[in-house]
Motif scaffolding. Structure first.
Motif, PDB file in Angstrom:
ATOM      1  N   MET A 276      78.782  61.485 -15.272  1.00 23.14           N
ATOM      2  CA  MET A 276      79.973  61.526 -16.125  1.00 23.14           C
ATOM      3  C   MET A 276      80.613  60.149 -16.293  1.00 23.14           C
ATOM      4  SD  MET A 276      79.747  64.657 -16.818  1.00 23.14           S
ATOM      5  CE  MET A 276      78.867  66.043 -16.080  1.00 23.14           C
ATOM      6  N   GLU A 277      80.432  59.264 -15.296  1.00 26.57           N
ATOM      7  CA  GLU A 277      81.058  57.943 -15.355  1.00 26.57           C
ATOM      8  C   GLU A 277      80.040  56.812 -15.519  1.00 26.57           C
ATOM      9  OE1 GLU A 277      84.116  57.226 -12.412  1.00 26.57           O
ATOM     10  OE2 GLU A 277      84.279  59.368 -11.973  1.00 26.57           O
ATOM     11  N   ASN A 278      78.750  57.178 -15.637  1.00 20.28           N
ATOM     12  CA  ASN A 278      77.683  56.173 -15.726  1.00 20.28           C
ATOM     13  C   ASN A 278      77.830  55.163 -14.589  1.00 20.28           C
ATOM     14  OD1 ASN A 278      75.423  54.832 -16.690  1.00 20.28           O
ATOM     15  ND2 ASN A 278      76.584  53.623 -18.183  1.00 20.28           N
ATOM     16  N   ALA A 279      77.962  55.685 -13.374  1.00 19.34           N
ATOM     17  CA  ALA A 279      78.283  54.861 -12.213  1.00 19.34           C
ATOM     18  C   ALA A 279      77.059  54.629 -11.338  1.00 19.34           C
ATOM     19  CB  ALA A 279      79.390  55.535 -11.396  1.00 19.34           C
ATOM     20  N   SER A 280      77.185  53.655 -10.450  1.00 23.59           N
ATOM     21  CA  SER A 280      76.120  53.372  -9.488  1.00 23.59           C
ATOM     22  C   SER A 280      76.166  54.380  -8.346  1.00 23.59           C
ATOM     23  CB  SER A 280      76.298  51.960  -8.925  1.00 23.59           C
ATOM     24  OG  SER A 280      77.502  51.885  -8.164  1.00 23.59           O
ATOM     25  N   PHE A 281      75.113  54.385  -7.538  1.00 23.77           N
ATOM     26  CA  PHE A 281      75.070  55.308  -6.402  1.00 23.77           C
ATOM     27  C   PHE A 281      76.167  54.978  -5.391  1.00 23.77           C
ATOM     28  CE2 PHE A 281      73.668  56.244  -2.062  1.00 23.77           C
ATOM     29  CZ  PHE A 281      73.512  57.618  -2.150  1.00 23.77           C
ATOM     30  N   GLY A 282      76.356  53.698  -5.102  1.00 25.60           N
ATOM     31  CA  GLY A 282      77.364  53.302  -4.130  1.00 25.60           C
ATOM     32  C   GLY A 282      78.764  53.732  -4.544  1.00 25.60           C
TER      33      GLY A 282
END
Length: 290
Positions: free
Chosen positions: A166-172
């Motif tokens: 949903m946020e196009n975020a990294s795993f960390g």
């Protein structure tokens, strides 16, 4: 005028369950079209793997095969292959459903197409697969250490992939945010997972129980060709019913949006920015949300 579900809003336990089935009802056709297009291969392969696994077990129950090493090895290999295929199928269903929700959010209620969902699926596949494998390993270690750590981590880990997509975020970033979102809300997320998993288990028992009955009857009565046909039919039904894993996935996505709204108020900020604009659509926001 179209009625859409506002994803970014605060919901309690009952509202998440109700809106999960409302979302499913409103988007049943495009959602399951996307699931069949992207995950249909696993329905076919899973049917073959499940049927082969069950027939191997039935053959091993034959009095003449008891204690036979080849028969035991065949059962072990077929069961492992079936388990692997089912795990992959569940991952594909989970990711496809999350991508569908993400497209729905982006299109502001317009029906996502299989092509739209496939575009998201391709983009997030390897990132999600690597993250999923890492989370699975961490969960195994959690359950090995007195089980309780594994139970505690499960609701948190369920929030990581929704955050990533949903946020196009990294795993960390997603990993840290999962712990932040779950604070003071662990029991609600755990309850949502438990209730939805129970619903899925009951629906899947429609196929698994008849498979066990066929196995039991085969020991008592010889009806080889009829039992093979029954095994293939119920194996196919069992793999089709795997698509019901979309239900807990939608619920987890709604949990993510609700917790995100509690912590960050993203949806409120968007509605403030859009205040005064006109859109020819209705949503499910109660008046007190404004």
């Amino acid at each position: 005028m179209k009625y859409i579900i506002e994803l970014r809003r605060i919901r309690d336990f009952g509202e998440i369950i109700n809106d999960t089935f409302t979302f499913l009802k409103q988007n049943f056709k495009p959602l399951f079209s996307s699931l069949l297009v992207i995950c249909g291969f696993f329905v076919l392969v899973g049917t073959v793997a499940t049927a082969f696994s069950q027939l191997s077990v039935y053959d091993s129950l034959d009095p003449g095969a008891k204690g036979d090493y080849n028969s035991t090895l065949k059962v072990g290999i077929s069961a492992a292959a079936n388990g692997f295929v089912m795990m992959l199928a569940q991952f594909f269903i989970y990711l496809t459903t999350l991508c569908f929700v993400a497209v729905y959010l982006e299109k502001k209620g317009d029906k996502p197409t299989a092509q739209d969902v496939w575009g998201y699926f391709k983009y997030y596949f390897f990132r999600s697969l690597g993250s999923g494998l890492l989370l699975f390993i961490l969960l195994i270690f959690g359950f090995l250490f007195c089980i309780i750590p594994g139970i505690y981590l499960t609701p948190i880990f369920y929030l990581i992939l929704p955050t990533m997509i949903m946020e196009n975020a990294s795993f960390g970033y997603s990993f840290n945010k999962g712990f932040r979102l779950i604070k003071d809300n662990w029991w609600m997320v755990f309850g949502i997972i438990f209730v939805c998993s129970l619903i899925v288990s009951v629906s899947n028992s429609i196929a698994s129980i008849p498979l066990m009955l066929v196995a039991s009857l085969r020991i008592l009565v010889s009806f080889k060709y009829l039992s093979i046909a029954a095994v293939i039919f119920f194996s196919m039904l069992q793999n089709i019913l795997l698509l019901t894993y979309a239900i807990p996935t939608i619920a987890i996505a709604l949990c993510y949006f609700s917790l995100q709204e509690r912590k960050d108020g993203t949806g409120i900020l968007e509605r403030i920015e859009a205040f005064g604009t006109h859109a020819d659509k209705a949503d499910d926001l109660p008046a007190e949300q404004y």
